[in-house]
Design a protein around this motif. Sequence first.
Motif, PDB file in Angstrom:
ATOM      1  N   TRP A 169       0.818  -1.214   0.000  1.00 46.33           N
ATOM      2  CA  TRP A 169       0.000   0.000   0.000  1.00 46.33           C
ATOM      3  C   TRP A 169       0.850   1.261   0.000  1.00 46.33           C
ATOM      4  O   TRP A 169       0.485   2.272  -0.605  1.00 46.33           O
ATOM      5  N   TYR A 170       1.982   1.211   0.677  1.00 43.62           N
ATOM      6  CA  TYR A 170       2.842   2.389   0.790  1.00 43.62           C
ATOM      7  C   TYR A 170       3.372   2.824  -0.569  1.00 43.62           C
ATOM      8  O   TYR A 170       3.564   4.024  -0.817  1.00 43.62           O
ATOM      9  N   ALA A 179       2.344  12.621   0.403  1.00 42.26           N
ATOM     10  CA  ALA A 179       3.203  11.602   1.002  1.00 42.26           C
ATOM     11  C   ALA A 179       4.272  12.209   1.915  1.00 42.26           C
ATOM     12  O   ALA A 179       4.486  11.738   3.029  1.00 42.26           O
ATOM     13  N   VAL A 183       4.577  11.276   5.867  1.00 41.04           N
ATOM     14  CA  VAL A 183       5.732  10.539   6.388  1.00 41.04           C
ATOM     15  C   VAL A 183       6.404  11.311   7.516  1.00 41.04           C
ATOM     16  O   VAL A 183       6.836  10.726   8.521  1.00 41.04           O
ATOM     17  N   PHE A 190       5.049   7.458  10.592  1.00 40.06           N
ATOM     18  CA  PHE A 190       4.783   6.637   9.405  1.00 40.06           C
ATOM     19  C   PHE A 190       5.867   5.565   9.247  1.00 40.06           C
ATOM     20  O   PHE A 190       5.563   4.391   8.975  1.00 40.06           O
ATOM     21  N   LEU A 194       5.852   1.298   9.362  1.00 44.35           N
ATOM     22  CA  LEU A 194       6.404   0.366   8.376  1.00 44.35           C
ATOM     23  C   LEU A 194       7.326  -0.652   9.038  1.00 44.35           C
ATOM     24  O   LEU A 194       7.254  -1.853   8.737  1.00 44.35           O
ATOM     25  N   CYS A 266       6.294  -7.007   4.449  1.00 47.80           N
ATOM     26  CA  CYS A 266       6.419  -6.159   3.261  1.00 47.80           C
ATOM     27  C   CYS A 266       6.315  -6.985   1.987  1.00 47.80           C
ATOM     28  O   CYS A 266       5.538  -6.663   1.084  1.00 47.80           O
TER      29      CYS A 266
END
Length: 313
Positions: A169-170, A179, A183, A190, A194, A266
């Motif tokens: 999705w990122y 973005a 972030v 953010f 992750l 990921c």
Amino acid sequence: MGRLPVEEQPLTSLAHRPENSPADGHIRRRTVHANGLDFPILEAGNGPLVLCLHGFPDHARSWISFIDRLAREGYRAVAPALRGYWVGGAAPDGSYRASATGQDVLALIEALGADSADLIGHDLGARAAYAAASLDPVRVRKLVGLAVPYGKGLRTALVADGDQQRRSWYMFFFQTRMAEMAVQHNDFAFLDRLWREWSPGYVLPPADRSALNETFGQPGVLTQALAYYRQLFTPPSEPETQALEVRASGPITVPSLYLHGTDDGCMSTQLSEGMEAMFTNGFDRVVMPGVGHFLHLEQPDAVLSHVLRFLKC
């Protein structure tokens, strides 16, 4: 990561640090001019050259413990920053594509005074290593990829695999104008998300988190890092770059090892199934149970053991 005899200093400021040469096993910090850029590097040891290439959201500092231990095994281990990951490190040609980073790797090997090198790449660093080996296999002795597989599997999954689309999705979010703001919000929360999602069993130590945030907080660095993803879905318009990208994605003719963790949030482990078809001179795939995306930090002893066994055989 263990504490080593190196001053605590963000990688982004290394370009202003004078070259020094402490004893083997200690970390040396300097810059190396290659392919039109002054790359900040971390370096340890003497012997056959090994380049350790970082990914996102990461930086060369994450390799400190790894390169120190490689040095103790008789290697000259170097961890460079990828293009764009320091102030003044924006791509001279504007490209953050695989072929550009692969050319950087090949230029660094030459600039470091070596005819060839072993490559260890994680995430986007793996992509750079694959590209370098495709572009000029003579300069690559052996190749180790971590966490991001090679071949068409990922691109196919981004189109047809709902599970991988959710994991990625990122990548899609990074195409938006908001973005950068998202972030950086709340002290880079953010990025914390992750790391938690991608390596659910690993907690980044506070000092390392602070250094990572400082890297991405430097002027221009975050936008440059996001450019890797913003160019991912857009083919180049220049014929020369198009041809170079094709060359950088061809079969790999150097002995190769690939490591992937079963708990990687990921990249699905399944994406690396069948990638041996792209390797024509020996390929071994190791799936590590209970390990996430940042496997060289989560299980450094096990990863190093696999890598050393492969490099020395």
